[in-house]
Design a protein around this motif. Sequence first.
Motif, PDB file in Angstrom:
ATOM      1  N   UNK A   1      -9.902  40.639  28.737  1.00 54.37           N
ATOM      2  CA  UNK A   1      -8.883  41.593  29.175  1.00 54.37           C
ATOM      3  C   UNK A   1      -7.660  40.918  29.792  1.00 54.37           C
ATOM      4  N   UNK A   2      -7.613  39.582  29.772  1.00 57.43           N
ATOM      5  CA  UNK A   2      -6.456  38.852  30.280  1.00 57.43           C
ATOM      6  C   UNK A   2      -6.558  38.443  31.738  1.00 57.43           C
ATOM      7  N   UNK A   3      -7.583  38.919  32.442  1.00 52.26           N
ATOM      8  CA  UNK A   3      -7.811  38.467  33.819  1.00 52.26           C
ATOM      9  C   UNK A   3      -8.675  37.211  33.779  1.00 52.26           C
ATOM     10  N   UNK A   4      -8.887  36.617  34.955  1.00 47.17           N
ATOM     11  CA  UNK A   4      -9.635  35.378  34.971  1.00 47.17           C
ATOM     12  C   UNK A   4     -10.616  35.275  36.116  1.00 47.17           C
ATOM     13  N   UNK A   5     -11.486  34.276  36.011  1.00 47.81           N
ATOM     14  CA  UNK A   5     -12.399  33.916  37.094  1.00 47.81           C
ATOM     15  C   UNK A   5     -12.142  32.459  37.458  1.00 47.81           C
ATOM     16  N   UNK A   6     -12.071  32.174  38.753  1.00 53.26           N
ATOM     17  CA  UNK A   6     -11.851  30.824  39.229  1.00 53.26           C
ATOM     18  C   UNK A   6     -13.160  30.041  39.162  1.00 53.26           C
ATOM     19  N   UNK A   7     -13.118  28.910  38.461  1.00 54.63           N
ATOM     20  CA  UNK A   7     -14.330  28.134  38.225  1.00 54.63           C
ATOM     21  C   UNK A   7     -14.451  26.932  39.166  1.00 54.63           C
ATOM     22  N   UNK A   8     -13.328  26.244  39.435  1.00 53.83           N
ATOM     23  CA  UNK A   8     -13.385  25.045  40.276  1.00 53.83           C
ATOM     24  C   UNK A   8     -12.038  24.794  40.932  1.00 53.83           C
ATOM     25  N   UNK A   9     -12.085  24.035  42.027  1.00 53.26           N
ATOM     26  CA  UNK A   9     -10.887  23.670  42.778  1.00 53.26           C
ATOM     27  C   UNK A   9     -10.773  22.149  42.768  1.00 53.26           C
ATOM     28  N   UNK A  10      -9.604  21.633  42.394  1.00 54.30           N
ATOM     29  CA  UNK A  10      -9.395  20.191  42.416  1.00 54.30           C
ATOM     30  C   UNK A  10      -9.298  19.689  43.853  1.00 54.30           C
TER      31      UNK A  10
ATOM     32  N   UNK B   1       0.163  29.754  30.389  1.00 52.88           N
ATOM     33  CA  UNK B   1       0.222  31.054  29.709  1.00 52.88           C
ATOM     34  C   UNK B   1       0.868  32.135  30.570  1.00 52.88           C
ATOM     35  N   UNK B   2       1.308  31.773  31.767  1.00 49.72           N
ATOM     36  CA  UNK B   2       1.864  32.750  32.689  1.00 49.72           C
ATOM     37  C   UNK B   2       0.982  32.898  33.917  1.00 49.72           C
ATOM     38  N   UNK B   3       1.248  33.930  34.722  1.00 49.70           N
ATOM     39  CA  UNK B   3       0.470  34.169  35.945  1.00 49.70           C
ATOM     40  C   UNK B   3      -0.738  35.030  35.605  1.00 49.70           C
ATOM     41  N   UNK B   4      -1.925  34.524  35.932  1.00 50.10           N
ATOM     42  CA  UNK B   4      -3.181  35.212  35.625  1.00 50.10           C
ATOM     43  C   UNK B   4      -3.803  35.730  36.916  1.00 50.10           C
ATOM     44  N   UNK B   5      -4.159  37.000  36.911  1.00 54.39           N
ATOM     45  CA  UNK B   5      -4.862  37.576  38.062  1.00 54.39           C
ATOM     46  C   UNK B   5      -6.340  37.188  37.986  1.00 54.39           C
ATOM     47  N   UNK B   6      -6.843  36.592  39.054  1.00 51.76           N
ATOM     48  CA  UNK B   6      -8.212  36.058  39.035  1.00 51.76           C
ATOM     49  C   UNK B   6      -9.011  36.525  40.234  1.00 51.76           C
ATOM     50  N   UNK B   7     -10.323  36.505  40.029  1.00 58.34           N
ATOM     51  CA  UNK B   7     -11.269  36.611  41.132  1.00 58.34           C
ATOM     52  C   UNK B   7     -12.000  35.283  41.252  1.00 58.34           C
ATOM     53  N   UNK B   8     -12.452  34.964  42.460  1.00 55.35           N
ATOM     54  CA  UNK B   8     -13.225  33.738  42.652  1.00 55.35           C
ATOM     55  C   UNK B   8     -14.698  34.038  42.418  1.00 55.35           C
TER      56      UNK B   8
ATOM     57  N   UNK C   1      -4.369  38.012  47.606  1.00 56.62           N
ATOM     58  CA  UNK C   1      -4.368  39.269  48.358  1.00 56.62           C
ATOM     59  C   UNK C   1      -5.647  40.034  48.051  1.00 56.62           C
ATOM     60  N   UNK C   2      -6.382  40.389  49.096  1.00 51.47           N
ATOM     61  CA  UNK C   2      -7.539  41.263  48.954  1.00 51.47           C
ATOM     62  C   UNK C   2      -8.587  40.774  47.985  1.00 51.47           C
ATOM     63  N   UNK C   3      -8.820  39.451  47.953  1.00 51.11           N
ATOM     64  CA  UNK C   3      -9.842  38.909  47.070  1.00 51.11           C
ATOM     65  C   UNK C   3      -9.363  38.600  45.665  1.00 51.11           C
ATOM     66  N   UNK C   4      -8.095  38.919  45.358  1.00 49.31           N
ATOM     67  CA  UNK C   4      -7.500  38.587  44.067  1.00 49.31           C
ATOM     68  C   UNK C   4      -6.566  37.397  44.243  1.00 49.31           C
ATOM     69  N   UNK C   5      -6.585  36.480  43.287  1.00 45.40           N
ATOM     70  CA  UNK C   5      -5.726  35.297  43.317  1.00 45.40           C
ATOM     71  C   UNK C   5      -4.840  35.310  42.079  1.00 45.40           C
ATOM     72  N   UNK C   6      -3.600  34.910  42.261  1.00 42.77           N
ATOM     73  CA  UNK C   6      -2.633  34.900  41.169  1.00 42.77           C
ATOM     74  C   UNK C   6      -2.294  33.450  40.855  1.00 42.77           C
ATOM     75  N   UNK C   7      -2.698  33.006  39.665  1.00 46.44           N
ATOM     76  CA  UNK C   7      -2.667  31.592  39.292  1.00 46.44           C
ATOM     77  C   UNK C   7      -1.627  31.368  38.205  1.00 46.44           C
ATOM     78  N   UNK C   8      -0.673  30.465  38.480  1.00 42.56           N
ATOM     79  CA  UNK C   8       0.326  30.088  37.491  1.00 42.56           C
ATOM     80  C   UNK C   8      -0.278  29.097  36.502  1.00 42.56           C
TER      81      UNK C   8
END
Length: 295
Positions: free
Chosen positions: A53-62, A22-29, A12-19
């Motif tokens: 801060x517990x958020x993440x950045x998306x590095x690669x897509x399988x 460690x749980x669901x991490x809010x990420x930006x690409x 949603x709105x440029x944020x991705x929620x990745x399971x």
Amino acid sequence: MMTQTGIILKGIGGFYYVRTDSGVIECKARGRFRKAAEKPVIGDRVTIEIQDDGTGYMMSIEPRKNQLLRPAVANVDQLVVVCSAAPPKTESLLIDKVTAIAAHKGIDTLIVINKCDLDRGDRLYQIYTQAGFSVFRVSAETGEGIDALRAALAGKISAFAGNSGVGKSSLLNCIDPEFHMKTGTISPKTERGRHTTRHVELVELPGGGCIADTPGFSAFDTEKMDLIRKDDLQYAFPEFEPYINQCRFTGCAHVKEKGCAIRAAVEEGKIPRERHESYCKLYESVKNLKEWELK
């Protein structure tokens, strides 16, 4: 910082929620994904880098095993087509458009006849069992068939589709009473709006697996049949396969040609007539596609 792998549940709105484990991490690409043609979609398996801060950045897509364009969801194990013989009755052509797209993408399909407390849907059941599909009769009102369907969903990523009024929302709530509560979950940090049918979201099931709640048949009902070539369309009807190479003439379109083995199988009752009628309508819609339209 550390890296983890996971699956995108929502975007949603440029944020991705990745399971992740460690749980669901809010990420930006990363910026390169915004510029690339291969944009992250729901269902993607990704590697992320978790920040302090517990958020993440998306590095690669399988690499994806499959992808639907509308709705945008990847790595689907099965498509669950919810239909009904009770009002508003689902037309076979709508079902067949969706099953053809799924077959073309290599996705298994389950046919779920809902509202069977009002109408058992005998003809729908006959058509799709004869065509080789797994068919479930269920009722969101009485609970009939829900346990069997829930078992078929366990451990898999399933995309649901159903025309308006078919009872898809009620059925999803029977499968998991907290389903629509889960789709309403948002991030306190971003304060994004609640889930709507414009967004596809993977919702995790208590028994394992996920459901992609999709807006309905209109999402799959693309003008060009998700760009299936006319020569490939015959393979999107699995019950045609034994007869494809048995026609009298090579290059048979299986529409009205003489000596067509598929038409003969229809006349002999080996292939449901409704399925062949749908095939002919779909063939008519794609027969004039140009090669540049397929890219």
